[in-house]
Design an enzyme around this catalytic site. Structure first.
Site, mmCIF file in Angstrom:
data_model
loop_
_atom_site.group_PDB
_atom_site.id
_atom_site.type_symbol
_atom_site.label_atom_id
_atom_site.label_comp_id
_atom_site.label_asym_id
_atom_site.label_seq_id
_atom_site.Cartn_x
_atom_site.Cartn_y
_atom_site.Cartn_z
ATOM 1 N N HIS A 235 1.089 -1.292 0.399
ATOM 2 C CA HIS A 235 -0.029 0.225 0.274
ATOM 3 C C HIS A 235 1.208 1.175 -0.164
ATOM 4 O O HIS A 235 0.654 2.764 -1.162
ATOM 5 C CB HIS A 235 -0.812 -0.254 1.458
ATOM 6 N N GLU A 236 1.520 1.427 0.713
ATOM 7 C CA GLU A 236 2.529 2.161 1.277
ATOM 8 C C GLU A 236 3.527 2.839 -0.021
ATOM 9 O O GLU A 236 3.978 3.759 -0.998
ATOM 10 C CB GLU A 236 3.633 2.807 2.563
#
Length: 655
Positions: free
Chosen positions: A421-422
């Protein structure tokens, strides 16, 4: 002397309360049983009386079972005494009691009066404390509560104020006015009646006012706007009158009203009438600042972070002649503020304040003071004697991203989902034009977020372009898209809820506020501040047609879809970079800008600075074995259901 009187009064109250508590609630002697005289004679004849005491017509004594009794002798009975002696009763005589003030009835009356007096004193003492000072009369509701600081009590000077040079130059003239008013009066100039300091919270408005008083060496009255208004009607107006009367006696002097929006809000709003307590206080303040009677030598300094809610009559020339904006400091101002706060902090030689100033855009003076304090606390916690760049960086990350939550237990599947996600945020942010550079990416939980991708602008930004806004929208969707590409669309989590909210807000403002869409430069949105302003209740809100609302929704959706598709194309083209960055995050947990540069160029990242020596050697030996393949199936990963928040270090400013 006042403290001695107060102490004596307090001890008197305590002793009085203890006296009456023991008097009314302490142990008492049992009351004697009252016998009719006929029964008393019967008990004497039966030999049931042991002893008696005769005082005129009053007879008291003890029975055989040692119970007290009393009776009244209605007439003189000459046969009583011989009969008592015959029965062996111990007889004792006493003179009749003389009626006077100290009789039992008088003592009870005196006790009641003293008890009421003690209650009044207790009430007076408590009320006096509630009114904010032991020396005040309990009925002096209308006395000013402003605190007077004499010339020598204000130690702050302009040397303690940094980061607002223009505002400081404006208020320096007030010092010249107070020191040498004749210099300006010779040319027909008059001293300003009032100066309004406006700015965001923490920019140093109160500090600037103290510096004016410290430089001018004049009396300084300090009060908050909320101190004027009480539950009693008319108290605020009376306090305003009393404050200006005291100020005239100390002229020349300065009156500083902090948070003046508490008493200076626009009149006529809501359902209250014209005799509202706050409006009476404001009306009296308007009269005192510019009425028939001049207030020469009295300057009113006021501070607020909500100038939009103030009454227009308060802002006109003649009352607040100057309105000085105290802005957030720029990079040079932040460096000057940091230099002020580090005077008493021992620093290592390698500390570069300019780097910290460049890395803290949007910070106010209070934020920078908090940063230095946090760094000092971190150094003390680590038993260090000096504060270094590492502690300052840790303090900055703590303020921007929140405190680390290393005690939070996360499974490998949750970490992997967070890492992808990051990594999606970071890759899209690096690939789109005009986006702020990436400062740090971490999957260590901070605050309410499971992971954080932090962007830092290279310079202070005062306006934003359309391309920059659309790049922000694309990077916001990078995390959600990365989850879908790696784990499958059916495994996308709720972690992107905050990202979707921010992206929608940006797109909505582009269409309805900023005119950065195909609908043209038209303003469709309502002002968010209207709900807080005291507007007349009959005012009609701005409406729009259903067709216009439909066009707005379609345009917002078009902006979202366009940038969503751009972010998806970027991640599909750089899927190998996505795997590489996610695996690096799984290994190191935090990546800085240099490591991200290596990953974006296709290189394996070096271990971060401060990496444990054992782990570092192990990482160097096994760097070639870094796993770059994605999970085989979407079902092999357990997806975190907790919300994930992506924070940006840049604080948004109204465009």
């Amino acid at each position: 002397m006042k403290d001695l009187i107060k102490t004596l009064l307090l001890w008197f109250v305590i002793i009085g309360i203890l006296f009456f508590v023991f008097n009314y609630f302490g142990p008492k002697k049992p009351e004697p049983h009252k016998l009719p005289y006929s029964q008393f004679i019967h008990h004497v004849e039966q030999g049931n009386i042991v002893s008696v005491t005769i005082a005129d017509h009053q007879i008291t004594g003890l029975t055989q079972d040692h119970k007290p009794f009393s009776t009244y002798l209605p007439i003189r009975d000459p046969a009583l005494l011989p009969q008592l002696i015959k029965k062996g009763v111990d007889v004792k005589g006493e003179p009749a009691p003389q009626p006077g003030f100290w009789s039992q009835v008088g003592m009870q009356a005196l006790s009641s009066i003293l008890f009421i007096l003690v209650l009044v004193l207790v009430w007076s003492f408590i009320f006096r404390q509630q009114m904010g000072g032991g020396s005040r009369n309990p009925f002096s509701f209308g006395r000013s509560r402003a605190r007077l600081l004499s010339e020598g009590q204000v130690k702050v000077t302009f040397a303690d104020v940094a980061g607002c040079d223009e505002a400081k130059e404006d208020v320096k003239e007030l010092v010249d006015f107070l020191k040498d008013p004749e210099k300006f009066q010779k040319l027909g100039g008059r001293i300003p009646r009032g100066v309004l300091l406006m700015g965001a919270p923490g920019t140093g408005k109160t500090l600037l006012a103290k510096a004016v008083a410290g430089e001018a060496k004049v009396p300084f009255f300090s009060i908050s706007g909320s101190d004027f208004v009480e539950m009693f009607v008319g108290v605020g107006a009376s306090r305003v009158r009393d404050m200006f009367e005291q100020a005239k006696k100390q002229s020349p002097c300065i009156i500083f009203i902090d948070e003046i929006d508490a008493v200076g809000r626009k009149r006529g709003g809501g359902f209250v009438g014209g005799h509202d307590e706050r409006e009476q206080t404001l009306n009296q303040l308007l009269v005192e600042m510019d009425g028939f009677e001049g207030k020469e030598g009295v300057i009113v300094l006021a501070a607020t972070n909500r100038p939009d809610v103030l009454d227009p009559a308060l802002l006109r020339p003649g009352r607040f002649d100057r309105q000085i904006v105290v802005p957030l400091p720029d990079v040079r101002g932040r460096e000057a503020i940091l230099n002020v706060h580090i005077r008493k902090v021992p620093l290592e030689k390698n500390v570069e304040i300019s780097l910290i100033a460049r890395g803290t855009p949007g910070f106010s003076g209070a934020d920078l003071a908090n940063l230095v304090n946090e760094a000092a606390l971190i150094a003390a916690r680590n038993n260090q004697k000096q504060v270094g760049m590492g502690e300052l960086e840790q303090a900055k990350d703590k303020i921007l991203m929140g405190a680390e939550r290393r005690s939070m237990v996360m499974t490998e599947e949750e970490k992997r989902n967070t890492a992808y996600h990051e990594a999606g945020h970071a890759i899209v942010g690096r690939s789109v034009p005009e986006h702020d550079p990436i400062h740090k990416v971490t999957i260590i939980p901070r605050g309410r977020a499971l992971g954080v991708t932090m962007f830092l602008p290279e310079r202070d930004r005062y306006s934003v372009t359309k391309q920059h806004l659309e790049s922000q929208i694309s990077s916001l969707f990078g995390g959600r898209i990365a989850e879908g590409l790696i784990f499958g669309s059916h495994m996308i989590t709720t972690g992107a809820a905050n990202d979707i909210k921010k992206a929608t807000e940006i797109a909505w403002n582009m269409v309805t506020k900023w005119g950065l869409s195909e609908l043209g430069p038209l303003f469709y949105s309502e002002d968010e501040s209207e709900m807080f302003l005291p507007q007349p209740f009959t005012m009609q809100r701005k409406e729009m047609s259903d067709h216009t609302a439909k066009l707005i929704d379609e345009e917002v959706k078009s902006i979202i879809n366009r940038n969503y598709q751009r972010a998806e194309n970027i991640l599909k083209d750089k899927i190998h970079i996505l795997h590489l960055m996610a695996e690096a995050l799984m290994k190191y947990e935090t990546l800085d800008s240099e490591q991200i540069d290596d990953i974006m160029s296709g290189k394996l990242p070096l271990p971060p600075k401060g990496w444990d020596q054992v782990e570092q050697s192990k990482a160097e030996n096994n760097a070639s074995q870094l796993e770059l393949t994605p999970p085989q199936t979407a079902s092999s990963s357990l997806i975190s259901k907790r919300p994930r928040f992506r924070r940006s270090s840049k604080k948004k400013e109204e465009t």
